[in-house]
Scaffold this motif. Structure first.
Motif, mmCIF file in Angstrom:
data_model
loop_
_atom_site.group_PDB
_atom_site.id
_atom_site.type_symbol
_atom_site.label_atom_id
_atom_site.label_comp_id
_atom_site.label_asym_id
_atom_site.label_seq_id
_atom_site.Cartn_x
_atom_site.Cartn_y
_atom_site.Cartn_z
ATOM 1 N N THR A 126 -15.398 25.818 0.321
ATOM 2 C CA THR A 126 -14.452 24.764 -0.015
ATOM 3 C C THR A 126 -14.060 24.902 -1.476
ATOM 4 O OG1 THR A 126 -15.593 23.330 1.569
ATOM 5 C CG2 THR A 126 -14.034 22.266 0.074
ATOM 6 N N ARG A 172 -7.784 19.688 -1.386
ATOM 7 C CA ARG A 172 -8.766 20.750 -1.178
ATOM 8 C C ARG A 172 -8.537 21.401 0.162
ATOM 9 N NH1 ARG A 172 -10.001 15.564 -0.403
ATOM 10 N NH2 ARG A 172 -10.565 15.149 1.726
ATOM 11 N N ASN A 173 -9.235 22.507 0.380
ATOM 12 C CA ASN A 173 -9.254 23.142 1.697
ATOM 13 C C ASN A 173 -10.624 23.744 1.913
ATOM 14 O OD1 ASN A 173 -7.661 23.724 4.123
ATOM 15 N ND2 ASN A 173 -8.143 25.843 3.617
ATOM 16 N N THR A 174 -10.965 23.888 3.171
ATOM 17 C CA THR A 174 -12.238 24.488 3.552
ATOM 18 C C THR A 174 -11.992 25.518 4.637
ATOM 19 O OG1 THR A 174 -14.541 23.975 4.113
ATOM 20 C CG2 THR A 174 -12.841 22.787 5.358
ATOM 21 N N MET A 175 -12.856 26.510 4.708
ATOM 22 C CA MET A 175 -12.756 27.549 5.737
ATOM 23 C C MET A 175 -14.156 28.042 6.088
ATOM 24 S SD MET A 175 -11.331 30.778 3.481
ATOM 25 C CE MET A 175 -12.084 32.163 4.312
ATOM 26 N N VAL A 218 -12.330 36.043 0.094
ATOM 27 C CA VAL A 218 -11.194 35.329 0.687
ATOM 28 C C VAL A 218 -9.983 36.254 0.712
ATOM 29 C CG1 VAL A 218 -9.705 33.286 0.539
ATOM 30 C CG2 VAL A 218 -12.078 33.152 -0.266
ATOM 31 N N ARG A 221 -5.100 33.544 3.324
ATOM 32 C CA ARG A 221 -5.760 32.285 3.670
ATOM 33 C C ARG A 221 -5.300 31.164 2.743
ATOM 34 N NH1 ARG A 221 -10.144 32.992 7.430
ATOM 35 N NH2 ARG A 221 -10.049 30.722 7.455
ATOM 36 N N THR A 235 -7.000 28.755 1.624
ATOM 37 C CA THR A 235 -8.045 28.507 0.626
ATOM 38 C C THR A 235 -7.877 29.393 -0.611
ATOM 39 O OG1 THR A 235 -9.551 27.896 2.412
ATOM 40 C CG2 THR A 235 -10.569 28.424 0.294
ATOM 41 N N PHE A 270 -16.177 26.296 -6.828
ATOM 42 C CA PHE A 270 -16.110 26.315 -5.371
ATOM 43 C C PHE A 270 -17.474 25.941 -4.831
ATOM 44 C CE2 PHE A 270 -17.234 30.698 -6.506
ATOM 45 C CZ PHE A 270 -18.277 30.995 -5.635
ATOM 46 N N CYS A 292 -12.620 24.897 11.678
ATOM 47 C CA CYS A 292 -12.388 25.327 10.295
ATOM 48 C C CYS A 292 -12.212 26.833 10.169
ATOM 49 C CB CYS A 292 -13.522 24.844 9.395
ATOM 50 S SG CYS A 292 -13.522 23.052 9.180
#
Length: 174
Positions: free
Chosen positions: A27, A34-37, A57, A61, A63, A73, A89
């Motif tokens: 995240t 924000r974004n999460t993966m 990453v 993406r 993120t 992060f 996710c």
């Protein structure tokens, strides 16, 4: 609040088995944006005399831009019973939906206002020290047959982000 500050070395020991089960979230961003993966690639150890964590990453993406824009992060390891959240996710883009809301995750923040999730069992909060792109030309001959035939099928080469682990949280008893 289940999560409590703990010694990063304790959390690092438990990180590797979690990554093999694909239940870790990367995240980046702020408490509000924000974004999460889901991630499967992660390394933790020591570099430059510091406890560190390296994540990877792809530029495609969502993120990626959050990683580029923020100095911190987090890596959050969710419990095994949250496989549905991990699947969402890992397959949906934050450009198209609010994955965090959809999964019912509760956002907390650590050092640098880095977002992570209260539902996690383990959390690393990292301050980015170094970033470098992986390159096909840098794959050594011994690894070419294993790596090059299938690696680029899903998009570009990843960027590696190495961060100093500045905080660690655990839901486990001390």
């Amino acid at each position: 609040m289940r999560l409590h500050l703990t010694d990063p070395q304790t959390v690092i020991r438990d990180l590797l088995p979690a990554l093999g089960a694909e239940n870790a979230l990367l995240t980046a961003g702020t408490a509000d944006r924000r974004n999460t993966m889901t991630i499967g690639w992660c390394q933790a150890g020591r570099l430059w005399g510091l406890p560190t964590c390296t994540v990877y990453v792809r530029p495609e993406r969502y993120t990626y831009q959050f990683m580029e824009d923020q100095a911190y992060f987090t890596v959050s390891v969710l419990p095994a019973d949250m496989k549905n959240a991990m699947a969402l996710c890992g397959t949906k883009s934050g450009r198209d939906m609010d994955k965090i809301k959809e999964c019912g995750l509760t956002v907390r923040t650590g050092a640098g206002e880095a977002p992570f999730f209260e539902e996690a069992e383990l959390v690393l909060v990292c301050r980015t020290l170094y970033a470098q792109d992986l390159e096909a030309a840098r794959v050594l001959p011994a690894g070419e047959a294993d790596i090059l035939p299938s690696y680029g099928a899903k998009g570009g080469w990843h960027r590696a982000y190495t961060g100093e682990i500045v905080e660690a949280y655990s839901a486990r008893s001390s």
